[in-house]
Design an enzyme around this catalytic site. Structure first.
Site, PDB file in Angstrom:
ATOM      1  CG  ASP A  11      -1.978  -1.040   1.197  1.00 32.95           C
ATOM      2  OD1 ASP A  11      -2.360  -1.450   0.088  1.00 32.95           O
ATOM      3  OD2 ASP A  11      -2.447  -1.459   2.261  1.00 32.95           O
ATOM      4  CG  ASP A 130     -11.462  -1.692  -0.609  1.00 35.65           C
ATOM      5  OD1 ASP A 130     -10.832  -2.741  -0.845  1.00 35.65           O
ATOM      6  OD2 ASP A 130     -10.933  -0.567  -0.609  1.00 35.65           O
TER       7      ASP A 130
END
Length: 256
Positions: A11, A130
């Protein structure tokens, strides 16, 4: 039967690898290129690179970092964050990515998934989801780094984008992200049962058994993790050997 894959996830925010809990409280975890080199040498099956603020900042992905990452490693590279157009996908592939992960743009315009699959092939198109549980047996999709609810049911949406040409689903449980309590197995199983393409389980790995559960109980083709690898709790080799010892088919050549 295909071998299960282990995918470390980078990330990236402001050119640095970060790791948080439930998508917030980010901690610096190093340089993405150095991390990619380490994971490549350690025998990771693939690498996932997500520019986590590109969508919310409304800016293009950091192509220079992608290019340097791709040049430094030989394993397949999936890149996501701020992928909005066919030109964005083309730029990523030219920079060395093997697959482009799309999320916010796919929610906004389903045709984008179809157009991307037609232009570049389904094998290049990963749709990222998500999801957060809103009631038992139902999970809602959130976009913009987990900040924006969509009202969309995650399982129905997964089915829809696969029908449009998505070649893989990257499924993250927002409830479990960074919590180290294991994957959301009911969510993972619901999606893997609903689609006929590989599903990458993401969000919640804290132990090696959690990796096993994602494949064995959740039906995932690949398991993605960040914290346990970035901060040295476990190595890729330890993870692969544990999964193999639990009866899962793994690629064991090249592990260090």
């Amino acid at each position: 039967m295909l071998k299960s894959r282990i995918i470390p996830c980078l990330d990236v925010k402001d050119g640095r690898v970060v790791k948080g809990v439930n998508f917030v409280d980010l901690t610096d975890a190093g340089d993405p290129v150095e991390a990619a080199i380490r994971y490549d040498a350690a025998g990771a099956d693939e690498l996932c690179f997500l520019d986590i603020t590109a969508s919310s900042d409304d800016r293009p992905i950091l192509l220079d970092v992608v290019r340097r990452t791709a040049e430094a490693c030989f394993m397949p590279l999936t890149v996501g964050g701020g992928v909005r157009t066919l030109d964005d996908i083309r730029a990523l592939l030219l920079a060395g990515a093997d697959k482009a992960s799309i999320m916010t743009a796919a929610v906004a315009n389903r045709d984008f998934v179809r157009e991307a699959a037609e232009k570049f092939g389904s094998q290049c198109v990963v749709v990222a989801i998500d999801a957060k549980q809103v009631r038992p047996g139902r999970w809602e999709i959130f976009t913009h780094g987990g900040r924006k609810p969509t009202g969309l049911d995650a399982v129905d949406y997964a089915r829809e984008v696969v029908a449009l040409g998505a070649g893989e689903i990257l499924l993250t449980s927002m409830d479990r992200d960074g919590a180290k309590t294991g994957f959301d197995i009911p969510l993972t199983k619901a999606v893997t049962d609903a689609v006929n393409v590989p599903v990458i389980a993401s969000g919640g790995v804290g132990t090696l058994d959690h990796l096993v559960e994602g494949v064995r109980d959740g039906g995932a083709s690949a398991v993605l993790a960040a914290s346990i690898f970035h901060f040295g709790e476990f190595t890729i080799a330890e993870a692969k050997l544990h999964m193999a010892n639990c009866g899962l088919r793994m690629r064991l050549d090249g592990i260090v």
